[in-house]
Write a protein that holds these residues in place. Structure first.
Motif, PDB file in Angstrom:
ATOM      1  N   SER A  66     -15.614  -4.236  33.008  1.00  0.00           N
ATOM      2  CA  SER A  66     -15.344  -3.708  31.669  1.00  0.00           C
ATOM      3  C   SER A  66     -15.637  -2.212  31.646  1.00  0.00           C
ATOM      4  O   SER A  66     -16.513  -1.720  32.381  1.00  0.00           O
ATOM      5  N   GLY A  67     -14.920  -1.502  30.802  1.00  0.00           N
ATOM      6  CA  GLY A  67     -15.130  -0.067  30.694  1.00  0.00           C
ATOM      7  C   GLY A  67     -16.542   0.290  30.282  1.00  0.00           C
ATOM      8  O   GLY A  67     -17.047   1.370  30.613  1.00  0.00           O
ATOM      9  N   ILE A  68     -17.197  -0.621  29.568  1.00  0.00           N
ATOM     10  CA  ILE A  68     -18.579  -0.384  29.144  1.00  0.00           C
ATOM     11  C   ILE A  68     -19.499  -0.339  30.356  1.00  0.00           C
ATOM     12  O   ILE A  68     -20.347   0.552  30.486  1.00  0.00           O
ATOM     13  N   ASP A  69     -19.320  -1.289  31.264  1.00  0.00           N
ATOM     14  CA  ASP A  69     -20.132  -1.300  32.488  1.00  0.00           C
ATOM     15  C   ASP A  69     -19.789  -0.109  33.376  1.00  0.00           C
ATOM     16  O   ASP A  69     -20.668   0.468  34.028  1.00  0.00           O
ATOM     17  N   VAL A  70     -18.502   0.240  33.423  1.00  0.00           N
ATOM     18  CA  VAL A  70     -18.080   1.398  34.216  1.00  0.00           C
ATOM     19  C   VAL A  70     -18.728   2.670  33.666  1.00  0.00           C
ATOM     20  O   VAL A  70     -19.173   3.533  34.431  1.00  0.00           O
ATOM     21  N   CYS A  71     -18.788   2.776  32.351  1.00  0.00           N
ATOM     22  CA  CYS A  71     -19.414   3.936  31.716  1.00  0.00           C
ATOM     23  C   CYS A  71     -20.862   4.069  32.171  1.00  0.00           C
ATOM     24  O   CYS A  71     -21.305   5.157  32.574  1.00  0.00           O
ATOM     25  N   GLN A  72     -21.613   2.979  32.137  1.00  0.00           N
ATOM     26  CA  GLN A  72     -23.009   3.011  32.572  1.00  0.00           C
ATOM     27  C   GLN A  72     -23.122   3.404  34.040  1.00  0.00           C
ATOM     28  O   GLN A  72     -24.000   4.175  34.422  1.00  0.00           O
ATOM     29  N   THR A  73     -22.217   2.853  34.858  1.00  0.00           N
ATOM     30  CA  THR A  73     -22.241   3.137  36.299  1.00  0.00           C
ATOM     31  C   THR A  73     -21.982   4.606  36.581  1.00  0.00           C
ATOM     32  O   THR A  73     -22.676   5.238  37.391  1.00  0.00           O
ATOM     33  N   LEU A  74     -20.975   5.171  35.912  1.00  0.00           N
ATOM     34  CA  LEU A  74     -20.607   6.563  36.160  1.00  0.00           C
ATOM     35  C   LEU A  74     -21.683   7.533  35.679  1.00  0.00           C
ATOM     36  O   LEU A  74     -21.969   8.538  36.347  1.00  0.00           O
TER      37      LEU A  74
END
Length: 202
Positions: A66-74
């Motif tokens: 999900s983009g939410i998890d990607v946001c945290q990762t980045l």
């Protein structure tokens, strides 16, 4: 200002690149440059490692995460990175979760070039930015939203397959009236007389 585009749809990335190219020509003072494009989370992390960016234009609906998890990762990968959600989802739950994940702004994909340019420059300057539609949404009183899991497309397919295996065959013989008393949710799957139905959260 270095921009990383993250969207799983090739046409969406092409449209966004074209829009940004137009902005660079009409407003050279913005100093925009596109460093890379990514179609999923892994590509986004790799692109960021190879060439750091200042602002990431991030779609929420990605195939592997999900983009939410990607946001945290980045953000964890590059502290200080500005994430601008660029999506079709105009729902308070998504906005809230993206901001909690570290996003600096939330813009809908129907945004005009001028609005996108303002969004990029504002988040780059350390400010927050929301599309007008999103601002109106946030000003509305919450309607008792339920925190629903955000599933990738693959996760939806897996859950649907699981549901087909676990459903009790005896439920299929019940009448609609009878089923109303025994229908239930199982990890986001509603078992109905005609078979399992996966609830759509995104």
């Amino acid at each position: 200002m270095k921009i990383l585009i993250v969207d799983d749809e090739a046409l969406a990335r092409l449209r966004l690149r074209s829009l940004l190219d137009g902005l660079m020509q009409t407003t050279p003072g913005l100093g925009l440059s596109i460093t890379a494009e990514a179609a999923d989370a892994d590509q986004a992390v790799l692109a960021l490692r190879q060439q750091p960016a200042d602002v990431v234009l991030l779609d929420i609906n990605l195939p592997d995460m999900s983009g939410i998890d990607v946001c945290q990762t980045l953000v964890a990968e590059q502290p200080g990175l500005k994430i601008l959600a660029l999506t079709t989802f105009n729902e308070r739950l998504y906005v809230t979760r993206m901001m909690q994940a570290g996003a600096a702004g939330y813009v809908l994909k129907n945004a005009l070039p001028e609005e996108l340019a303002e969004a990029i420059t504002r988040v780059f300057a350390g400010k927050k930015f929301f599309s007008e539609e999103v601002q109106n949404l946030l000003l509305q009183a919450p309607a008792g939203e339920v925190a629903a899991p955000l599933l990738t497309r693959r996760e939806k397919e897996v859950l649907a397959a699981i549901a087909r295996d676990i459903i009790d065959p005896t439920l299929r013989g019940l009448q609609n009236e009878e089923f109303e008393f025994c229908g239930f949710l199982y990890f986001g799957i509603m078992l109905t007389p005609s078979g399992p139905k996966l609830l759509e959260y995104n």
